[in-house]
Design a protein around this motif. Sequence first.
Motif, PDB file in Angstrom:
ATOM      1  N   ARG A  92      19.687  45.592  84.669  1.00 22.93           N
ATOM      2  CA  ARG A  92      20.502  46.299  83.207  1.00 22.93           C
ATOM      3  C   ARG A  92      21.180  47.504  83.734  1.00 22.93           C
ATOM      4  O   ARG A  92      22.381  47.848  83.776  1.00 22.93           O
ATOM      5  CB  ARG A  92      19.550  46.151  82.234  1.00 22.93           C
ATOM      6  CG  ARG A  92      19.824  46.514  81.445  1.00 22.93           C
ATOM      7  CD  ARG A  92      18.771  47.667  80.609  1.00 22.93           C
ATOM      8  NE  ARG A  92      19.099  48.232  78.848  1.00 22.93           N
ATOM      9  CZ  ARG A  92      20.203  48.763  79.164  1.00 22.93           C
ATOM     10  NH1 ARG A  92      20.250  49.221  79.930  1.00 22.93           N
ATOM     11  NH2 ARG A  92      21.198  48.849  77.539  1.00 22.93           N
ATOM     12  N   LEU A 141      24.597  46.365  86.381  1.00 22.83           N
ATOM     13  CA  LEU A 141      25.015  46.026  85.506  1.00 22.83           C
ATOM     14  C   LEU A 141      25.792  47.110  84.908  1.00 22.83           C
ATOM     15  O   LEU A 141      27.127  47.444  84.520  1.00 22.83           O
ATOM     16  CB  LEU A 141      24.977  45.193  84.654  1.00 22.83           C
ATOM     17  CG  LEU A 141      24.939  43.794  84.478  1.00 22.83           C
ATOM     18  CD1 LEU A 141      24.139  43.054  83.686  1.00 22.83           C
ATOM     19  CD2 LEU A 141      25.991  43.305  85.536  1.00 22.83           C
ATOM     20  N   ARG A 142      24.879  48.129  84.002  1.00 24.88           N
ATOM     21  CA  ARG A 142      25.784  49.755  83.388  1.00 24.88           C
ATOM     22  C   ARG A 142      26.277  50.307  84.185  1.00 24.88           C
ATOM     23  O   ARG A 142      27.697  50.741  84.003  1.00 24.88           O
ATOM     24  CB  ARG A 142      24.307  50.502  82.858  1.00 24.88           C
ATOM     25  CG  ARG A 142      25.140  51.614  82.113  1.00 24.88           C
ATOM     26  CD  ARG A 142      23.916  52.206  82.081  1.00 24.88           C
ATOM     27  NE  ARG A 142      24.097  53.931  81.413  1.00 24.88           N
ATOM     28  CZ  ARG A 142      24.546  54.725  81.241  1.00 24.88           C
ATOM     29  NH1 ARG A 142      25.440  54.948  83.297  1.00 24.88           N
ATOM     30  NH2 ARG A 142      25.212  55.746  80.730  1.00 24.88           N
ATOM     31  N   ASP A 194      25.972  51.789  77.457  1.00 26.37           N
ATOM     32  CA  ASP A 194      25.403  50.294  77.116  1.00 26.37           C
ATOM     33  C   ASP A 194      24.691  50.725  75.820  1.00 26.37           C
ATOM     34  O   ASP A 194      23.311  50.235  76.060  1.00 26.37           O
ATOM     35  CB  ASP A 194      23.880  50.189  78.558  1.00 26.37           C
ATOM     36  CG  ASP A 194      23.918  51.911  78.962  1.00 26.37           C
ATOM     37  OD1 ASP A 194      24.061  52.972  78.210  1.00 26.37           O
ATOM     38  OD2 ASP A 194      22.424  52.376  78.542  1.00 26.37           O
ATOM     39  N   GLU A 235      19.689  43.178  78.331  1.00 25.61           N
ATOM     40  CA  GLU A 235      21.004  42.804  79.563  1.00 25.61           C
ATOM     41  C   GLU A 235      21.443  42.179  79.163  1.00 25.61           C
ATOM     42  O   GLU A 235      22.972  41.934  80.128  1.00 25.61           O
ATOM     43  CB  GLU A 235      19.702  42.258  80.281  1.00 25.61           C
ATOM     44  CG  GLU A 235      20.602  42.175  81.905  1.00 25.61           C
ATOM     45  CD  GLU A 235      18.983  41.544  82.603  1.00 25.61           C
ATOM     46  OE1 GLU A 235      18.849  40.411  83.164  1.00 25.61           O
ATOM     47  OE2 GLU A 235      18.046  42.493  82.354  1.00 25.61           O
ATOM     48  N   GLY A 243      26.408  42.437  79.544  1.00 25.05           N
ATOM     49  CA  GLY A 243      26.442  41.310  80.442  1.00 25.05           C
ATOM     50  C   GLY A 243      27.637  40.925  80.437  1.00 25.05           C
ATOM     51  O   GLY A 243      28.818  40.610  80.466  1.00 25.05           O
ATOM     52  N   LEU A 245      30.723  43.593  79.446  1.00 23.59           N
ATOM     53  CA  LEU A 245      31.089  43.644  81.487  1.00 23.59           C
ATOM     54  C   LEU A 245      32.095  42.907  81.649  1.00 23.59           C
ATOM     55  O   LEU A 245      33.569  42.781  81.263  1.00 23.59           O
ATOM     56  CB  LEU A 245      29.847  44.304  82.353  1.00 23.59           C
ATOM     57  CG  LEU A 245      30.665  44.153  83.273  1.00 23.59           C
ATOM     58  CD1 LEU A 245      31.485  45.623  83.734  1.00 23.59           C
ATOM     59  CD2 LEU A 245      29.820  43.939  84.844  1.00 23.59           C
ATOM     60  N   TYR A 246      31.586  41.860  80.981  1.00 19.28           N
ATOM     61  CA  TYR A 246      32.967  40.575  81.150  1.00 19.28           C
ATOM     62  C   TYR A 246      33.856  40.653  80.093  1.00 19.28           C
ATOM     63  O   TYR A 246      35.096  40.803  81.134  1.00 19.28           O
ATOM     64  CB  TYR A 246      32.092  39.260  80.788  1.00 19.28           C
ATOM     65  CG  TYR A 246      32.254  37.758  80.968  1.00 19.28           C
ATOM     66  CD1 TYR A 246      32.929  37.027  81.634  1.00 19.28           C
ATOM     67  CD2 TYR A 246      33.493  37.342  80.198  1.00 19.28           C
ATOM     68  CE1 TYR A 246      33.356  35.754  82.370  1.00 19.28           C
ATOM     69  CE2 TYR A 246      34.660  36.133  80.151  1.00 19.28           C
ATOM     70  CZ  TYR A 246      33.954  35.462  80.991  1.00 19.28           C
ATOM     71  OH  TYR A 246      35.946  34.635  81.270  1.00 19.28           O
ATOM     72  N   PHE A 270      24.442  37.883  88.920  1.00 14.77           N
ATOM     73  CA  PHE A 270      24.747  39.064  88.539  1.00 14.77           C
ATOM     74  C   PHE A 270      26.854  38.245  88.383  1.00 14.77           C
ATOM     75  O   PHE A 270      27.661  38.367  87.629  1.00 14.77           O
ATOM     76  CB  PHE A 270      25.555  40.205  89.070  1.00 14.77           C
ATOM     77  CG  PHE A 270      24.250  41.286  89.343  1.00 14.77           C
ATOM     78  CD1 PHE A 270      24.494  41.632  88.466  1.00 14.77           C
ATOM     79  CD2 PHE A 270      23.532  40.964  90.614  1.00 14.77           C
ATOM     80  CE1 PHE A 270      23.440  42.706  88.618  1.00 14.77           C
ATOM     81  CE2 PHE A 270      22.693  41.982  90.321  1.00 14.77           C
ATOM     82  CZ  PHE A 270      22.468  43.001  89.346  1.00 14.77           C
ATOM     83  N   SER A 280      29.064  37.565  84.984  1.00 15.58           N
ATOM     84  CA  SER A 280      29.425  38.894  84.597  1.00 15.58           C
ATOM     85  C   SER A 280      30.713  39.007  84.882  1.00 15.58           C
ATOM     86  O   SER A 280      31.455  40.042  84.405  1.00 15.58           O
ATOM     87  CB  SER A 280      28.905  40.559  84.656  1.00 15.58           C
ATOM     88  OG  SER A 280      27.132  39.993  84.199  1.00 15.58           O
TER      89      SER A 280
END
Length: 359
Positions: free
Chosen positions: A228, A231-232, A245, A259, A263, A266-267, A291, A294
Amino acid sequence: MAAYGALVSLMHIIDRIKNHPSPPIYLDKQQVESLTENITFLQDFLDAYISPVVDDHEADPLERRIADAVYAAEDVIESQIVVQIDNRSTIHGKMSSFINLLRALCKCVTIKDDYYHDLQQVIEEMNFIKKEAMEIAAAAQQQRKVSSTHVGSSSAVKESIMVGFDEVLVEVLDKLTGGQLRRQIIPIMGMGGIGKTTLARHVFEHALVKQRFDICAWTTISQTYKVRETLRDVLYQASGDPECDLIENQLGQKSQISEGKLGLKLYQYLWGRRYLIIMDDIWSIEVWNKFRSSFPDCKNGSRIIVTTRLSNFNLQLGESYGVGMKFLDEASSWDLLCKTVFGGESFPPELRRTLQRKL
């Protein structure tokens, strides 16, 4: 996306009327140009637009406004077509009465004025929406410029000295800026301390890379990573949003999104943008697999660089290309020592002789 589909439909209607040998209604040239310009801009905008609405069941307010304006334009045009067809039938049926004919023609002129006014109101609404979309696009562009130079707290890129890897640097840059358009993962492999991170840093800071990619982000994984937080970190660097987030509920309270949704966010943000992500110090293929979903493959030349101690990481990824870092030769080792200890100054001859005797 309903808004995008509505724009395509409206453009199709306009094109059919313009290209029809006997168009059912008259389209004012200036109004057609305004509509076409707005439609084209909003289509391009929606192609790159990432909705801030996280809940899939909730409609984005901006997209809803676009769709409503388009539907209103379609209603005005289609209603006018129906009226014109009906009036033509009325006129042809009253050709024997000159007075009735004049009345029917006057009615057509009045209806035409109302039609022009109604359509103009819709165009003005679309102009307001376009202005708002331009502001959003400008803000997003500014965020991308900031994110390309911003490095988060877990990814500080320090000044480093690189010796003996100039040819490898050129090779990696060639892979980043040319070749296939599919998303490509480039592993930099070698034992700890051999210079993997240093090479990746020089790639990350290179002028060609900053010009090539819309988004550049660096994150360090290591053995104690958290999915997490990673990703953040990447999303924060990409978007420039310190609260990327978080999600706000109806009461105005903010809480962390899951989480999985992080993701996905982000994608969605990376989609359509050419990005470079550097993931430093990955210890296993299982880590990468957490990951990989993502990072979208938009077929636009996006790249991911992974540094790892695993010598066969490229084979585990299914990639034929990988950079295997090797030890420096004697000349390069002396050069690195000189630059590290003395910077731009020359290596003292007496100290060099003393070190050579002891070695």
